[in-house]
Design a protein around this motif. Structure first.
Motif, short mmCIF file in Angstrom:
data_model
loop_
_atom_site.label_atom_id
_atom_site.label_comp_id
_atom_site.label_asym_id
_atom_site.label_seq_id
_atom_site.Cartn_x
_atom_site.Cartn_y
_atom_site.Cartn_z
N SER A 162 44.87 -22.14 4.21
CA SER A 162 44.72 -20.80 4.14
C SER A 162 45.30 -19.43 4.03
CB SER A 162 43.86 -20.93 5.52
OG SER A 162 44.86 -20.97 6.58
N ARG A 163 44.50 -18.27 3.64
CA ARG A 163 45.27 -17.03 3.72
C ARG A 163 45.59 -16.76 5.30
NH1 ARG A 163 42.25 -14.70 -1.60
NH2 ARG A 163 45.19 -13.05 -1.47
N ILE A 164 44.86 -17.20 5.57
CA ILE A 164 45.10 -16.33 7.65
C ILE A 164 45.59 -17.57 8.41
CG2 ILE A 164 43.86 -14.36 6.98
CD1 ILE A 164 41.12 -16.46 8.98
N VAL A 175 35.35 -17.98 9.81
CA VAL A 175 36.17 -18.02 8.40
C VAL A 175 35.27 -19.02 7.34
CG1 VAL A 175 37.87 -18.32 7.42
CG2 VAL A 175 38.44 -17.85 10.23
N GLY A 209 37.56 -14.26 -3.07
CA GLY A 209 38.92 -14.03 -1.76
C GLY A 209 36.83 -14.23 -1.42
N LYS A 212 38.64 -18.26 2.07
CA LYS A 212 40.30 -18.36 2.26
C LYS A 212 40.86 -19.19 2.58
CE LYS A 212 40.10 -13.35 5.55
NZ LYS A 212 38.66 -12.64 5.25
N CYS A 230 47.77 -19.76 -0.48
CA CYS A 230 47.65 -19.96 1.34
C CYS A 230 48.90 -20.02 1.83
CB CYS A 230 46.94 -21.58 0.76
SG CYS A 230 44.97 -20.94 0.06
#
Ligand code: DTR
Length: 350
Positions: A162-164, A175, A209, A212, A230
């Motif tokens: 993931s990007r977060i 998410v 986007g 995520k 990621c």
């Protein structure tokens, strides 16, 4: 003098006989032409560098070698001949002679074999692939009645990229994450906003986007360069995705018996080879992602992980109920999967 004349005559006669023989061979007698190889097309949906295509090239090489050049396989990676969800029907229709498909992308179609995508705890792709092959051989599921199955294999267990950072059930709530099939059910159970799509569409969805992150085996961090976007991996080591390689039935029936034997002898070996390749490549990909892109690998605390796992418990029971309602022996299949998982884990688990 007489001897010289007769020698000259014999020489001329030899030349004449030679020319006549050559003419006869060319125009009259059937010349044994060296047989043309049997050509087969093999379609695959993801890009050439990814594991389904690596296994395809290995299979091609082995078949060409073991048939002594009697068969020539033309490979089509990247969805150039058939795309992910069109693979099975495309092979049945003869658009491609052979096709590689991810069964998880059509969960309602391949119910029995997709049982391998239940949260049963397969430790790696080698065990998963051998279990899937046994499952196919024992139950001979109906969806494959119109094709000949050449091999089957699975991915390694899935993790969240993931990007977060996702460190808790709270973090994953809502998410948008990408998965497909059985893996999608798992993401939903954890509270993510599931976005379903085949793997080849994922790079664009991540870039734009729309999602995520994604849920898959980790070799894709390197093969699709997902590590560039990621920066976090949450280790869940859950579901594996099952694949099948099928060939058009008429094409199969038209192949000489010795060629069929080469392919049959290769089927289980190819499953194991692919599992081992995948397991080794996942390790490489994790090391590369950490080193090249500073990716953080998040291991959930034991208590947190137990909570995540608890949420998955109803999934298998529900699958058994749904399968039985459709006349598929779900209970027996799950029992077998657990038994075979134990058996192969003894040898290949870790
Ligand atoms: N995990 C499945 C299948 C999959 C894993 N690696 C690749 C590479 C290329 C295509 C498909 C897959 C998925 O997420 O789709």
């Amino acid at each position: 003098m007489e001897r010289i004349v007769s020698l000259k005559l014999t020489g001329t006669m030899c030349l004449l006989i030679g020319v006549l023989a050559l003419l006869a061979c060319t125009f009259i007698l059937p010349v044994p032409v060296s047989a043309e190889p049997i050509k087969l097309s093999y379609a695959n949906f993801p890009p050439a560098a990814t594991f389904p295509c690596v296994q395809m090239e290995r299979w091609k090489k082995e078949v060409e070698k073991r048939t002594g050049g009697k068969v020539k396989i033309d490979t089509y990676p990247g969805g150039t001949l058939l795309k992910a969800k069109a693979m099975m029907d495309g092979v049945i229709a003869g658009t491609a002679d052979i096709g590689n498909l991810c069964m998880a992308y059509q969960p309602g179609r391949f119910i029995a074999t997709n049982a391998t995508a239940l949260p049963i705890g397969f430790p790696n792709a080698t065990v998963g692939s051998l279990v899937l092959w046994d499952l196919y051989r024992k139950y001979d599921p109906n969806p494959f009645a119109n094709v000949k199955v050449l091999t089957m294999f699975t991915t390694a267990p899935s993790n969240i990229m993931s990007r977060i950072p996702i460190r808790s059930l709270n973090d994953i709530k809502g998410v948008p994450l990408r998965a497909s099939g059985g893996a999608g059910q798992i993401l939903k159970a954890w509270g993510a906003n599931l976005v379903g799509m085949p793997m080849p569409e994922t790079p664009e969805a991540l870039q734009k986007g729309v999602v995520k992150g994604l849920f898959s085996s980790l070799e894709v961090m390197k093969d699709f360069k997902f590590a560039e976007l990621c920066k976090y991996v949450t280790v869940t080591n859950t579901v594996i995705y099952p694949f099948a390689v099928v060939t058009n039935l008429d094409k199969w029936n038209s192949l000489p018996k010795d060629v069929q034997k080469v392919m049959d002898d290769l089927s289980r070996e190819q499953a194991e080879w692919t599992g081992k390749y995948m397991d080794g490549h996942v390790k490489e990909s994790i090391a590369w992602s950490k080193k090249t892109h500073g990716v953080e690998i998040i291991t959930l605390p034991k208590k947190e992980m137990a909570e995540w796992n608890n949420l998955l418990e109803p999934i298998t029971d529900k699958w058994i109920k749904d399968a039985e309602a459709k006349g598929i022996p779900g209970k027996k299949i799950v029992k077998d999967l657990k038994k075979w998982n134990k058996k192969y884990s003894k040898k290949y688990g870790s």
